[in-house]
Design a protein around this motif. Structure first.
Motif, PDB file in Angstrom:
ATOM      1  N   TYR A 294      45.852  -1.594  58.237  1.00  0.00           N
ATOM      2  CA  TYR A 294      46.269  -1.374  56.839  1.00  0.00           C
ATOM      3  C   TYR A 294      45.189  -1.763  55.815  1.00  0.00           C
ATOM      4  N   ASP A 295      44.306  -2.732  56.196  1.00  0.00           N
ATOM      5  CA  ASP A 295      43.270  -3.172  55.247  1.00  0.00           C
ATOM      6  C   ASP A 295      41.940  -2.465  55.473  1.00  0.00           C
ATOM      7  N   GLY A 296      41.903  -1.537  56.438  1.00  0.00           N
ATOM      8  CA  GLY A 296      40.687  -0.769  56.686  1.00  0.00           C
ATOM      9  C   GLY A 296      39.589  -1.569  57.374  1.00  0.00           C
ATOM     10  N   ALA A 297      39.909  -2.771  57.887  1.00  0.00           N
ATOM     11  CA  ALA A 297      38.870  -3.601  58.510  1.00  0.00           C
ATOM     12  C   ALA A 297      38.648  -3.238  59.972  1.00  0.00           C
ATOM     13  N   LEU A 298      39.716  -2.826  60.660  1.00  0.00           N
ATOM     14  CA  LEU A 298      39.619  -2.597  62.111  1.00  0.00           C
ATOM     15  C   LEU A 298      40.046  -1.186  62.472  1.00  0.00           C
ATOM     16  N   ILE A 299      39.439  -0.672  63.546  1.00  0.00           N
ATOM     17  CA  ILE A 299      39.920   0.571  64.152  1.00  0.00           C
ATOM     18  C   ILE A 299      40.108   0.295  65.637  1.00  0.00           C
ATOM     19  N   ALA A 300      41.269   0.642  66.168  1.00  0.00           N
ATOM     20  CA  ALA A 300      41.543   0.459  67.597  1.00  0.00           C
ATOM     21  C   ALA A 300      41.607   1.838  68.242  1.00  0.00           C
ATOM     22  N   THR A 301      40.941   1.990  69.392  1.00  0.00           N
ATOM     23  CA  THR A 301      40.903   3.296  70.068  1.00  0.00           C
ATOM     24  C   THR A 301      41.447   3.143  71.487  1.00  0.00           C
ATOM     25  N   GLY A 302      42.289   4.092  71.900  1.00  0.00           N
ATOM     26  CA  GLY A 302      42.859   4.092  73.255  1.00  0.00           C
ATOM     27  C   GLY A 302      42.388   5.315  74.001  1.00  0.00           C
TER      28      GLY A 302
END
Length: 943
Positions: free
Chosen positions: A601-609
C-alpha cells in the motif's frame, strides 16, 4: 525486550459455489417423512442435503478435513453413513445433523458402504482391499474380511441368509459366510475388474458389470432347495489359460474349477448376458429398493434402464409364446406337415430382463440414485461431472416411457473452475468468473444474486462505484457488464492473445491490461450516449500501448501511480514510469516465469510469486531483492497484500494458502481446506475476508478473527499435529499367531485410542496410589486410636467423591465404544492384573455387565498366555468365571422378559387395530348398501 508483533488469525468460515463433488455418490434421503424430494451429495469434506423441489441447500453435515468418498442412507431413513478419504466412517443423524459415531479401521479411502436389511450392521469396503462389518447399535467393529487383492467395488448383504457378497477390482466376486467369517466361494468368471454388482429376483440372481459392454447374470441356488450333492469331484486342473480367445469356454471352465464342497451353501451358475449400448466400462450399476428397475451407466452421459419381470409376468409371457407356437404348428399341420404336439418354448434372459429406455443427461454422469414409487413412477437423480444435480422421472409401466427432466440444481455453482475473483469496494459483493459464466455472491448470506454468461474469464474487477464489472477473457476481449440489469454492455477486442491481467489505476479513472500479444494497453473510463435510451452509459477507450519483447503475464500499478510493474514470460519483472513509459528497473532472479505479484500500500515493496515455487520480496526504490522464500510445494498461483499492511497471502497448486510477513520474512499461518490446486484468491478492501477458488469447484471464505496469533504457539501446534500423525502411523502390536502389519481386529491405532489407553493407565495408577494411602491411613488410625481425617484426591472430588475403583469404571464408560478394543490392545500387561481384580468386583455388583464382559473377553483373548501362566491370577479368573456366568444369565433373563413383554404389547395393539379395521369395514359396507337403496329409489321414482 520489545513487544512481539501481533498477528490476527484467519479461520475457515464457509464453503460455497459447490453443488456436489465428484469423488462420492449421490443418494436420496428421507427427511420430514418425504421420500424422493431430498438428496445428499458429497461436497469436499462436508455433505450437503439439497431440496430438489426448491433447489435450496437445507442441511450441511460438517466434516473435518478429509474428502467424502461414499454415502449410504440407513434403511430407517434416520441416519446417513459417510465414508472418507482417510478410511474413516462417520454416521450422521439426519434429524440433528450431528455425527455421533466414528469408525476407524481402514487404511485407505472408503469405496463402498452398505447397511443390512434392518440397519443393525454396516459393511464398509475400501481401497485397502479389506471389508469390515460394523455393529451400528453397539458402535463397534465385528470383524474384518480379508481376501480381495485390489480395491473393493461393491458389498451386499443377503436378506434371508447371513451371507455377504463382495466384488473387487481384482476381477473376483466373493461370497462370505458371516457366521464363520470366511470366504466359501469365489466367482472367477470375469476377465476384467468387476465394477458393479446387484442381487435381483428375490436374491435368486446376481448381475455383475465389468469393463466390457456385457452385464453378466448368474443364477443362485441355495442348499435347502438343491438335493444333497454326491461325492465331491476331484478339483480340475487349471487348463483354461490357453483358451482365453474363446471367452465363453474359458468362463465355463472357470466355473467348473469351483470346488464342489463349497456348493454346500449355494451354487452359482452363469445364466447369460445382457448387452449394454455403452462400449466402455460400467461405472455404476444399481437396482431400486423394490428390485424392479435395474440401471447402469458408463463414462458417458447415458443411463440405461432395464425392467426385471416378476415370476408371474414371465409365466404370462411364456404362455403367450406357447399359444403363438401352437397356432404356428397348427398352420403347418394344415399344410400337410406332420403335427408336433410337444411344444417347447425356451425363455431367454432377455425375456426376463427387458430394456425400458435410456436417460440422456446434459453432461457426464458421475453417480445416480433411483426411487421407484408403487404407482410405477421412477425417479432418477444424477450428480454430473460439471457440478450439477439433475432429477428425471419416467413411468416405467408405459409401453414407450419418455424420461422428463423435472428439476436441476445449477444456481449454486459454476460449471467449470473459477479462474478469477474480486471483492466490491464495500466488502459485501464477491465476483467469481469461470469459463462460461460470472456470478455475483452476497458475502454474508453466500447466496448467488446474479449470473451472467461470459466467455472464458481470466481476470476481473469491479468498476469504481460497484455498478459495473470488467472481465478479461482468454480470447483477448474486454467484457463490460451492468450489475443492476445483468446485461453485457460492451465487448472490446483488446489483445490478440489471452488477456492475462488487469490493474485498476489508483486514481480510479482507468486501468491497464496485459496480454499474450506482448503488449500492455492503457484504458480510460468514459461515458458515451446509449443508442437504446436517453441516458449515458459507461464505456472504455484505449489511450496508449506499451509494446514489449515477451508475453505479459501480470501488470500492477504502484499506489502513487508513478510506476507500473510488468511480469514477462522471460522470468523477469520490468518496472516502467507510467507517465513516460520509460524503463526504470528489472527484477530478475526467478528461474521460471512470475505468475503473480503485488505492490504494498505504501509503494515500498513488491512481492512476486513464480512457477519455481518461490516468492521474492523486492524494494521498489532500487530493485534489490530483500528475501527469497520457498513458499509452496508447487507453483505459486496468486499473491495479494492485505490492505494497509506489509502482510500478504499466497495461493499454490499444493492446495494451501499461506500468509507471510514481508518485513520480518516470516511465515505466519497456513490455511488448509482445499483438496485440489488453488487458482486464485482475493482479499477484501477491509482485509477482514479472503475468498479462494480451486479445482475442486469450491469457493471458500476465510474470516479474520480477533484472536491473536503467536508464532511460537503456532509452530508448537504444528509439531504436535505432526507427532499425532506419526503416532497413528506406528506399527500395531501384533497378537500372538499374527504377522506384523496384518491386522485381525477391525479398529486401527489413532491418536484417540492412544489417549484413551493413557486415561486407563492414569486411572489404574490413581487407584493404586489411593489404595496404598487408604492402608496407610488405616494404620495411622490404629496407632492413634482415633479417626484421623483422610485427605481426598481432587480428581475424585470432581467426580462427586466416588471411590478410586468406581473412578476406574467411569473412565471405562467414557471411552467410545468404537475405540475400546484398540485402546485395550495398546495397554501394557502390567495394568491387566489390577483391571481383572476390579472387573471381578464390578461384575459381582452387577454394574455395566455388558461393557465389562466385552473388555474382559478381549483382554483374555490378547493376553491369554501371560494370564494362564500367572499363578497369582488363577483365583481371580476362577472367581470371574463364576460371577460372569451368573450375572450374564441374569441380564439375558431380563432382556428375554422385556422382549416377551414387548411381543405381548405388539400382539395387543395388532388385535385392537384388527377389531378397528373390521368395524370400519362393516360400517363402510352398510354405507354402500344405503347408497345403493337410495339410487334404486331414485330410479323407481324417475321411471
Amino acid at each position: 525486550m520489545g513487544l512481539t508483533k501481533q498477528y490476527l488469525r484467519y479461520v475457515a468460515s464457509a464453503v460455497f459455489g459447490l453443488i456436489g463433488s465428484q469423488k462420492g455418490n449421490i443418494v436420496f434421503v428421507t427427511l420430514r417423512g418425504e421420500k424422493g424430494r431430498y438428496v445428499a451429495v458429497p461436497a469436499c469434506e462436508h455433505v450437503f442435503i439439497w431440496d430438489l423441489r426448491k433447489g435450496e441447500k437445507i442441511l450441511i453435515l460438517q466434516g473435518l478435513k478429509q474428502e467424502v468418498t461414499c454415502l449410504c442412507p440407513s434403511p430407517d431413513g434416520l441416519h446417513l453413513a459417510v465414508g472418507y478419504e482417510d478410511g474413516s466412517v462417520r454416521i450422521f443423524s439426519l434429524l440433528s445433523g450431528e455425527g455421533n459415531v466414528t469408525f476407524n479401521g481402514h487404511k485407505a479411502a472408503i469405496t463402498i458402504l452398505k447397511y443390512d436389511q434392518l440397519g443393525g450392521r454396516l459393511a464398509s469396503g475400501s481401497k485397502d482391499t479389506d471389508v469390515i462389518v460394523w455393529d451400528v447399535i453397539n458402535e463397534s467393529g465385528l470383524y474384518r474380511l480379508k481376501g480381495h487383492k485390489d480395491a473393493i467395488t461393491q458389498v451386499l448383504f443377503l436378506r434371508e441368509k447371513n451371507l455377504l457378497v463382495t466384488s473387487g477390482k481384482d476381477t473376483m466376486v466373493k461370497w462370505w459366510d458371516l457366521d464363520t467369517q470366511h470366504c466359501f466361494k469365489t466367482l472367477v468368471g470375469h476377465r476384467t475388474e468387476v465394477w458393479g454388482l446387484v442381487l435381483v429376483s428375490e436374491e435368486k440372481r446376481l448381475i455383475t458389470g465389468a469393463s466390457d459392454s456385457e452385464l453378466r447374470a448368474w443364477d443362485i441356488a441355495y442348499l435347502q432347495e438343491v438335493e444333497d450333492l454326491e461325492e465331491p469331484e476331484p478339483k480340475k486342473v487349471k487348463e483354461s489359460s490357453p483358451r482365453i480367445q474363446n471367452s465363453l469356454v474359458a468362463e465355463d471352465d472357470a466355473l467348473e474349477m469351483d470346488e464342489t464342497p463349497e456348493d454346500r451353501i449355494l451354487s452359482c451358475t452363469k445364466a447369460g448376458s445382457i448387452m449394454r449400448e455403452g462400449r466402455d466400462r460400467v461405472v455404476n450399476l444399481a437396482v431400486d429398493k423394490t428390485g424392479r428397475i435395474l440401471a447402469c451407466h458408463g463414462t458417458d452421459s447415458v443411463l440405461e434402464v432395464f425392467c426385471i419381470l416378476s415370476k408371474e409376468e414371465v409365466q404370462k409371457k411364456k404362455a403367450k409364446k406357447i399359444k403363438k407356437a401352437r397356432k404356428k404348428s397348427k398352420l403347418n399341420s394344415c399344410k400337410g406337415e406332420e403335427e408336433d404336439l410337444e411344444i417347447n418354448v425356451e425363455m431367454t434372459l432377455q425375456d426376463e430382463i427387458q430394456r425400458v429406455t435410456n436417460i440422456k443427461t446434459s453432461a457426464k454422469i458421475k453417480s445416480f440414485d433411483l426411487i421407484h414409487s408403487p404407482q410405477g413412477e421412477l425417479k432418477a437423480v444424477f450428480l454430473l461431472q460439471n457440478n450439477l444435480v439433475e432429477l428425471y422421472s419416467l413411468n416405467a409401466s408405459l409401453p414407450t416411457p419418455q424420461p422428463i427432466r423435472t428439476s436441476r440444481i445449477t444456481i449454486g455453482g459454476h460449471r467449470s473452475d473459477v479462474r478469477t475473483l474480486s471483492f466490491s469496494s464495500d466488502n459485501i459483493a464477491v465476483l467469481s468468473a469461470a469459463a462460461d459464466s460470472i456470478k455475483i455472491w452476497n458475502r454474508s448470506t453466500l447466496q448467488c444474486i446474479r449470473t451472467m454468461t461470459c466467455e472464458y474469464a481470466l481476470c476481473s474487477f469491479f468498476v469504481p462505484g460497484d455498478r459495473q464489472v470488467v472481465i478479461g477473457t482468454k480470447t483477448g476481449k474486454l467484457q463490460l457488464y451492468d450489475l443492476a440489469s445483468g446485461n453485457l454492455l460492451e465487448t472490446i477486442d483488446a489483445h490478440d492473445g489471452a488477456l492475462w491481467s488487469m490493474s485498476l489505476s489508483p486514481d480510479q479513472r482507468g486501468f491497464a491490461t496485459g496480454g499474450a500479444d506482448k503488449s500492455v494497453k492503457f484504458w480510460d473510463f468514459e461515458l458515451v450516449k446509449d443508442e437504446n435510451s436517453t441516458q449515458k452509459r459507461l464505456s472504455v477507450k484505449q489511450t496508449r500501448t506499451l509494446q514489449l519483447d515477451e508475453d505479459v503475464l501480470c501488470v500492477r500499478y504502484s499506489p502513487n501511480q508513478k510506476l507500473l510493474a510488468v511480469s514477462l514470460l522471460d522470468c523477469t519483472v520490468k518496472i516502467f514510469y507510467v507517465d513516460t513509459l520509460k524503463f526504470f528497473l528489472s527484477l530478475y532472479g526467478h528461474k521460471l516465469p512470475v505468475i503473480c505479484m503485488d505492490i504494498s500500500y505504501d509503494g515500498a515493496l513488491i512481492a512476486t510469486g513464480s512457477a519455481d515455487r518461490n516468492v521474492k520480496i523486492w524494494g521498489l526504490d532500487f530493485g534489490d531483492c530483500h528475501k527469497s522464500l520457498f513458499a509452496h510445494d508447487d507453483s505459486v498461483m496468486y499473491l495479494q497484500f492485505v490492505p494497509k499492511s506489509h502482510l500478504f497471502f499466497t495461493a499454490g497448486k499444493d492446495h494451501k494458502i499461506k500468509q507471510w510477513d514481508a518485513d520480518k520474512f516470516e511465515h505466519i499461518q497456513t490455511l488448509e481446506g482445499h483438496h485440489q490446486e488453488i487458482w486464485c484468491l482475493t482479499v477484501s478492501p477491509s482485509g477482514d475476508y479472503v475468498v479462494s477458488s480451486s479445482h475442486d469447484k469450491s469457493l471458500r471464505l476465510w474470516e479474520r478473527t480477533r484472536e491473536p496469533l503467536i508464532l511460537e504457539e503456532e509452530r508448537e501446534m504444528q509439531r504436535e499435529a505432526e507427532y499425532e500423525e506419526s503416532v497413528a502411523k506406528e506399527d500395531q502390536p501384533a497378537v500372538p499367531g499374527e504377522t506384523q502389519g496384518d491386522s485381525y481386529f477391525t479398529g486401527k491405532k489413532t491418536i484417540e485410542t492412544v489417549k484413551a489407553a493413557e486415561r486407563i493407565m492414569e486411572a489404574i495408577e490413581l487407584y493404586r496410589e489411593e489404595t496404598a494411602k487408604m492402608k496407610e491411613h488405616q494404620a495411622i488410625c490404629k496407632a492413634a486410636g482415633k479417626e484421623v481425617p483422610l485427605p481426598i484426591n481432587p480428581i475424585l472430588m470432581a467426580y462427586g467423591n466416588i471411590s478410586p475403583s468406581f473412578y476406574v469404571l467411569e473412565i471405562f464408560k467414557g471411552i467410545k465404544s468404537s475405540e475400546l478394543e484398540e485402546s485395550l490392545l495398546v495397554l501394557p500387561f502390567s495394568y491387566v492384573p489390577d483391571i481383572l481384580k476390579l472387573f471381578s468386583e464390578f461384575i459381582q455388583m452387577g454394574s455395566d455387565v455388558e461393557l465389562l464382559c466385552r473388555c474382559l473377553f478381549f483382554l483374555l483373548r490378547i493376553h491369554f498366555g501371560q494370564i494362564t501362566s500367572n499363578q497369582m491370577l488363577v483365583p481371580v479368573i476362577e472367581k470371574l468365571k463364576e460371577t460372569t456366568i451368573s450375572k450374564v444369565r441374569q441380564v439375558q433373563d431380563l432382556i428375554g422378559f422385556n422382549m416377551a413383554g414387548l411381543d405381548y404389547l405388539k400382539r395387543e395393539c395388532e388385535a385392537k387395530s384388527e377389531v378397528m379395521f373390521f368395524a370400519e369395514a362393516t360400517s363402510h359396507l352398510e354405507e354402500k348398501k344405503r347408497k345403493r337403496k337410495k339410487r334404486e329409489k331414485l330410479i323407481l321414482t324417475l321411471t
